[in-house]
Motif scaffolding. Sequence first.
Motif, PDB file in Angstrom:
ATOM      1  N   PRO A  30       0.745  -1.266  -0.283  1.00  0.00           N
ATOM      2  CA  PRO A  30      -0.034  -0.143   0.041  1.00  0.00           C
ATOM      3  C   PRO A  30       0.625   1.215   0.030  1.00  0.00           C
ATOM      4  O   PRO A  30       0.494   2.335  -0.414  1.00  0.00           O
ATOM      5  N   ASN A  67      -0.243  -3.214  10.435  1.00  0.00           N
ATOM      6  CA  ASN A  67      -1.350  -2.851   9.682  1.00  0.00           C
ATOM      7  C   ASN A  67      -1.091  -3.027   8.119  1.00  0.00           C
ATOM      8  O   ASN A  67      -2.175  -3.544   7.256  1.00  0.00           O
ATOM      9  N   LEU A  71      -2.932  -5.772   5.631  1.00  0.00           N
ATOM     10  CA  LEU A  71      -3.468  -5.285   4.392  1.00  0.00           C
ATOM     11  C   LEU A  71      -3.043  -6.115   3.237  1.00  0.00           C
ATOM     12  O   LEU A  71      -4.026  -6.660   2.555  1.00  0.00           O
ATOM     13  N   ASP A  74      -4.356  -9.778   3.594  1.00  0.00           N
ATOM     14  CA  ASP A  74      -5.757  -9.860   3.434  1.00  0.00           C
ATOM     15  C   ASP A  74      -6.085  -9.601   1.798  1.00  0.00           C
ATOM     16  O   ASP A  74      -7.039 -10.122   1.317  1.00  0.00           O
ATOM     17  N   ASP A  75      -5.292  -8.603   1.119  1.00  0.00           N
ATOM     18  CA  ASP A  75      -5.502  -8.491  -0.321  1.00  0.00           C
ATOM     19  C   ASP A  75      -5.164  -9.661  -1.181  1.00  0.00           C
ATOM     20  O   ASP A  75      -5.717  -9.876  -2.043  1.00  0.00           O
ATOM     21  N   SER A 111     -11.528  -9.122  10.727  1.00  0.00           N
ATOM     22  CA  SER A 111     -10.866  -7.805  10.348  1.00  0.00           C
ATOM     23  C   SER A 111      -9.865  -7.761  11.035  1.00  0.00           C
ATOM     24  O   SER A 111      -9.390  -8.126  12.255  1.00  0.00           O
ATOM     25  N   PHE A 112      -9.022  -6.604  10.763  1.00  0.00           N
ATOM     26  CA  PHE A 112      -7.943  -6.059  11.329  1.00  0.00           C
ATOM     27  C   PHE A 112      -8.446  -5.762  12.768  1.00  0.00           C
ATOM     28  O   PHE A 112      -7.452  -6.030  14.087  1.00  0.00           O
ATOM     29  N   LEU A 125      -8.325   1.226   8.938  1.00  0.00           N
ATOM     30  CA  LEU A 125      -7.466   0.703   7.728  1.00  0.00           C
ATOM     31  C   LEU A 125      -8.140   1.189   6.535  1.00  0.00           C
ATOM     32  O   LEU A 125      -7.307   1.485   5.328  1.00  0.00           O
ATOM     33  N   ASP A 126      -9.372   1.419   6.349  1.00  0.00           N
ATOM     34  CA  ASP A 126     -10.075   2.218   5.209  1.00  0.00           C
ATOM     35  C   ASP A 126      -9.296   3.617   4.963  1.00  0.00           C
ATOM     36  O   ASP A 126      -8.991   3.797   3.809  1.00  0.00           O
ATOM     37  N   ARG A 129      -5.755   3.233   3.957  1.00  0.00           N
ATOM     38  CA  ARG A 129      -5.551   2.532   2.269  1.00  0.00           C
ATOM     39  C   ARG A 129      -5.946   3.834   1.376  1.00  0.00           C
ATOM     40  O   ARG A 129      -5.409   3.888   0.433  1.00  0.00           O
TER      41      ARG A 129
END
Length: 272
Positions: A30, A67, A71, A74-75, A111-112, A125-126, A129
Motif C-alpha cells: 500500500p 497494519n 492489508l 488480506d488483499d 477484520s484487522f 485501515l480504510d 488505504r
Amino acid sequence: MSTPAFADAAPSSAARAAEVWASLGSVTDPELDEPVTELRFVTGIEVDAEGRVHIGFRLPTYWCAANFAFLMADDMRAAVSSLPWVRQVTVDLRDHMYSDTINQGLARGHSFKATFAEEAADEDLDELRRTFRIKAYQRRQEAVIRHLLDRGWAVTDILDLDLPHLATLPIADPETLKLRDRYLEIRREWGGTSDNAFTSAEGEPVTPATFGEYLSLLRRVRINTEFNGHLCRGLLQARYDDAPTEGEPTLADFIAGRVAKREMGGHDQCRK
C-alpha cells in the motif's frame, strides 16, 4: 519477474499456480504501490487438487507495521479467492512479530480490528488505504507528466489533454505504455468526474499558474516513495541474503543517483 518453479507439479497444478501468481501481481504494497510479487514478498505458492491454495509471505523486517502486513495478506487472500476454482486460501506470513496473530485472524475471516482487539481500537485501515491510494495516484500521474515534459510537451498542452486523448496517445515503448495504463486505471478512482487527464486527487483543476507547485508536490511524493522502496529491497536482501533480480534498483543506486544529480546541479524543472 518470472513465476517460481513448482517441483513435481502436474501440468494442471502448474497452470493453476500460474493463475495464482498472476492474481497476486495485482496486489500492491500500500505504501510503495508496487506488486508484492515484484517486491519478492511472496516466497512460494502451493495448490492442491481440491482447489486449496497456500501462499508463503515475508516482509523486509521482523518489525514491519502490522497494519501494512495485514492489508497485504488480506488483499492477497481476496485476490486469489476470486479465482473460480479456488476453494480455500491460506496466507502464511513468516518471520514477523505478529505472524501468528495475523495468520490466525485471516484464517478466521476477522477484520484487522477484530484480530488485534484493543491494540487496534483507533486504527482505521480504510482511511490508511485511502491515504496511500491517493499517493499512488499522485505518483502514477507524475510519471506520465514527466514523460510528456521529457518529450517536449508544453505545460499548457499537457493541462489541455483530456482522458480520451491520453488513452489513445501512440506509445511504442512498453514501459511508458505501462505507466500510462497504470495511471488511467487509478484515474477511475480519483480525480473526480472531469474529463481532464490531470487533476488533483480531489478533482480540482491544475492551471498553468499552479502547475509548478503541484508538480513539486508530486515530485516529493515520488522521491519519498522511491527511497522507501529501495530501503525495503535493501533490507529484504540483507535479511534473507537474496541476490537482487537483474536490473533491479538498490538503495545504493538510489543514493548514488541523488548524489550525482546534486553534484551536477540538476533538478526537476517544468517547461513553461
